[in-house]
Design an enzyme around this catalytic site. Structure first.
Site, PDB file in Angstrom:
ATOM      1  N   ARG A  25     -11.181  61.936  -2.753  1.00  6.97           N
ATOM      2  CA  ARG A  25     -10.731  62.354  -1.435  1.00  6.97           C
ATOM      3  C   ARG A  25      -9.637  63.478  -1.284  1.00  6.97           C
ATOM      4  NH1 ARG A  25      -9.085  57.730   2.185  1.00  6.97           N
ATOM      5  NH2 ARG A  25      -8.629  56.728   0.480  1.00  6.97           N
ATOM      6  N   LYS A  70     -10.343  43.396 -12.773  1.00  6.58           N
ATOM      7  CA  LYS A  70      -9.379  44.223 -12.652  1.00  6.58           C
ATOM      8  C   LYS A  70      -9.588  45.597 -13.271  1.00  6.58           C
ATOM      9  CE  LYS A  70      -7.686  41.772 -10.732  1.00  6.58           C
ATOM     10  NZ  LYS A  70      -6.851  41.857  -9.513  1.00  6.58           N
ATOM     11  N   LYS A 109       1.349  46.802   7.515  1.00  6.01           N
ATOM     12  CA  LYS A 109       1.213  47.753   6.364  1.00  6.01           C
ATOM     13  C   LYS A 109       2.324  47.286   5.325  1.00  6.01           C
ATOM     14  CE  LYS A 109       0.820  52.396   4.773  1.00  6.01           C
ATOM     15  NZ  LYS A 109       0.850  53.953   5.246  1.00  6.01           N
ATOM     16  N   LYS A 151      -6.603  62.904  -2.522  1.00  3.83           N
ATOM     17  CA  LYS A 151      -5.278  62.486  -1.937  1.00  3.83           C
ATOM     18  C   LYS A 151      -4.326  62.317  -3.231  1.00  3.83           C
ATOM     19  CE  LYS A 151      -6.844  60.117   2.248  1.00  3.83           C
ATOM     20  NZ  LYS A 151      -6.107  60.939   3.178  1.00  3.83           N
ATOM     21  N   THR A 194       3.450  45.529   0.893  1.00  2.92           N
ATOM     22  CA  THR A 194       4.369  45.588  -0.201  1.00  2.92           C
ATOM     23  C   THR A 194       5.503  44.523  -0.405  1.00  2.92           C
ATOM     24  OG1 THR A 194       4.401  48.120   0.323  1.00  2.92           O
ATOM     25  CG2 THR A 194       6.004  47.101  -1.193  1.00  2.92           C
ATOM     26  N   HIS A 213       1.267  53.659  -9.166  1.00  3.93           N
ATOM     27  CA  HIS A 213       0.082  53.523  -8.916  1.00  3.93           C
ATOM     28  C   HIS A 213      -0.926  53.241 -10.189  1.00  3.93           C
ATOM     29  CE1 HIS A 213      -3.830  53.090  -6.595  1.00  3.93           C
ATOM     30  NE2 HIS A 213      -4.039  53.778  -7.763  1.00  3.93           N
ATOM     31  N   HIS A 221       0.801  50.515 -12.586  1.00  7.83           N
ATOM     32  CA  HIS A 221       0.142  49.130 -12.246  1.00  7.83           C
ATOM     33  C   HIS A 221      -1.168  48.786 -12.602  1.00  7.83           C
ATOM     34  CE1 HIS A 221       0.048  45.855  -9.304  1.00  7.83           C
ATOM     35  NE2 HIS A 221      -0.882  45.958  -8.997  1.00  7.83           N
TER      36      HIS A 221
END
Length: 259
Positions: free
Chosen positions: A122, A109, A189, A124, A193, A132, A135
């Site tokens: 990258r 984890k 994709k 992004k 979710t 994100h 989490h």
């Protein structure tokens, strides 16, 4: 785990004081939200496609290992009751083997923090959302609490289900990285979710059982797991609505105007 911790948690990396894991999580959040973006501001995105593919493959393999091997010591072998499994604080070899596996799961984890760092490298930045980062942070902290105070029993259900979900999730990430041109055609994709949300529902329902039965499982763990699953379900549901439902409605509206 309380009985075990009196014996040796202080000499096991990360399982003594909560300070090391909390420091690690705090640095992760600071790095991906503040320090990292500032460092990358005037730099070009790193070309790390091969590293990401290797990482995703490793995650699939490790998730499969935890699901199958961990399951062989718990749910898949029938050794654990699917509805109620009290935590054993015994130190016999078989119990401790499962506890040691839990420690490696905690490291996995923590290793998943790399998901965010790869986004950062990258450039992004839009992917590094509050959902994100929260989490990853809360999952690592929650697994640490489980390992510190209640490794085994009913608490095994989360890593068992989560490992199965992550096999699917990282397989998708790997395919998307291998063939970026096919990414729009990977129709499953959005179902990643959905699978994540189903996971939280299952884990939440499983955590509720001790609240209404004679299951010998500390209610503190049950409430903690339930709070986590409700929070994550709501946040992932909002993400699903924003990313897929509203976007599809918008796209349909644009097509109608064009026609």
């Amino acid at each position: 785990m309380a009985g075990r911790c009196e014996i040796g948690c202080n000499v096991v990396p990360l399982l003594g004081s909560p300070f090391p894991i909390l420091t690690l999580i705090a640095f992760y959040v600071y790095f991906v939200k503040v320090l990292g973006p500032a460092w990358m501001k005037n730099r070009k995105p790193f070309e790390i496609k091969k590293i990401i593919i290797f990482y995703n493959i490793a995650q699939v393999v490790l998730s499969a290992f935890f699901f199958i091997y961990g399951g062989s010591m718990s749910y898949l072998s029938g050794k654990f009751n699917w509805v109620c499994e009290p935590i054993s604080y015994a130190t016999d070899p078989e119990t401790m083997k499962l506890v040691r596996l839990g420690w490696w799961y905690l490291l996995l984890k923590i290793a998943e923090f790399l998901d965010t760092i790869f986004f950062l490298l990258r450039k992004k930045f839009t992917h590094i959302s509050a959902l994100h980062v929260t989490h990853h942070s809360l999952i690592a902290w929650g697994v640490w609490i489980g390992m510190k105070f209640g490794a085994g029993g009913q608490n095994v259900f989360f890593p068992f289900v989560n490992s199965f979900v992550h096999m699917i999730m990282y397989a998708y990430y790997c395919l998307a990285a291998l063939r970026p041109q096919t990414k729009p055609n990977l129709w499953w994709k959005k179902f990643i979710t959905i699978i994540e949300m189903v996971q939280f529902v299952l884990i939440g329902l499983h955590a509720v059982v001790p609240l209404f039965s004679g299951c010998d499982f500390h209610l503190g763990f049950a409430f903690t797991i339930l709070a986590h699953t409700i929070f994550f379900f709501v946040t992932f549901f909002n993400f699903y609505i924003d990313s897929y439902v509203k976007r599809e409605d918008h796209d349909h509206g644009v097509l109608k105007k064009k026609n």
